[in-house]
Scaffold this motif. Structure first.
Motif, mmCIF file in Angstrom:
data_model
loop_
_atom_site.group_PDB
_atom_site.id
_atom_site.type_symbol
_atom_site.label_atom_id
_atom_site.label_comp_id
_atom_site.label_asym_id
_atom_site.label_seq_id
_atom_site.Cartn_x
_atom_site.Cartn_y
_atom_site.Cartn_z
ATOM 1 N N HIS A 148 -8.113 -10.174 -10.067
ATOM 2 C CA HIS A 148 -6.972 -9.647 -9.322
ATOM 3 C C HIS A 148 -5.715 -9.729 -10.170
ATOM 4 C CE1 HIS A 148 -4.033 -9.172 -6.061
ATOM 5 N NE2 HIS A 148 -5.031 -8.565 -5.428
ATOM 6 N N GLU A 184 -6.611 -1.148 -8.350
ATOM 7 C CA GLU A 184 -6.811 -0.609 -7.006
ATOM 8 C C GLU A 184 -6.416 -1.676 -6.003
ATOM 9 O OE1 GLU A 184 -10.978 0.422 -7.609
ATOM 10 O OE2 GLU A 184 -10.414 2.551 -7.569
ATOM 11 N N ALA A 185 -5.185 -1.566 -5.505
ATOM 12 C CA ALA A 185 -4.641 -2.527 -4.541
ATOM 13 C C ALA A 185 -4.705 -3.955 -5.088
ATOM 14 C CB ALA A 185 -5.362 -2.419 -3.204
#
Length: 112
Positions: free
Chosen positions: A10, A95-96
């Motif tokens: 992330h 993506e996010a």
């Protein structure tokens, strides 16, 4: 192999103006996060003497190698200023907040 996207974590795993190193079958990849929250991925070795770019200082859209202060563009992988050389850039998507990289054979050719 063209669509070989690999999840690497992330965006919050990487500090602003920081990096992390991802080990892949094709070598180490440095993943950078700029102060503007952009992410870039390049091979984790300076074209000068092989210094670990993931340990360098991120400024703007560039990184300074910790060994001999070469400045490498995160966008193009090319040495900036009077220095010459380049590292391969790696496709990365956000993506996010979920990051993934795409490995290709081009990465290996650039290292030769």
């Amino acid at each position: 192999m063209e669509n070989n996207w690999i999840a690497i974590g992330h965006i919050d795993d990487i500090p602003l103006r920081g990096a992390r190193c991802v080990k892949t079958p094709q070598g180490k990849i440095a993943v950078f996060r700029t102060a503007e929250n952009e992410v870039f991925a390049i091979e984790d070795h300076c074209p000068h003497k092989g210094g670990p770019l993931s340990q360098g200082i991120v400024h703007g859209k560039a990184v300074t190698c910790p060994l001999h202060n070469w400045v490498i563009s995160l966008e193009s992988g090319k040495a900036l200023g009077a220095d010459e050389g380049a590292v391969a850039t790696i496709d990365i998507r956000n993506e996010a907040g979920a990051l993934s990289i795409r490995l290709t054979h081009q990465m290996m050719a650039a290292a030769e």
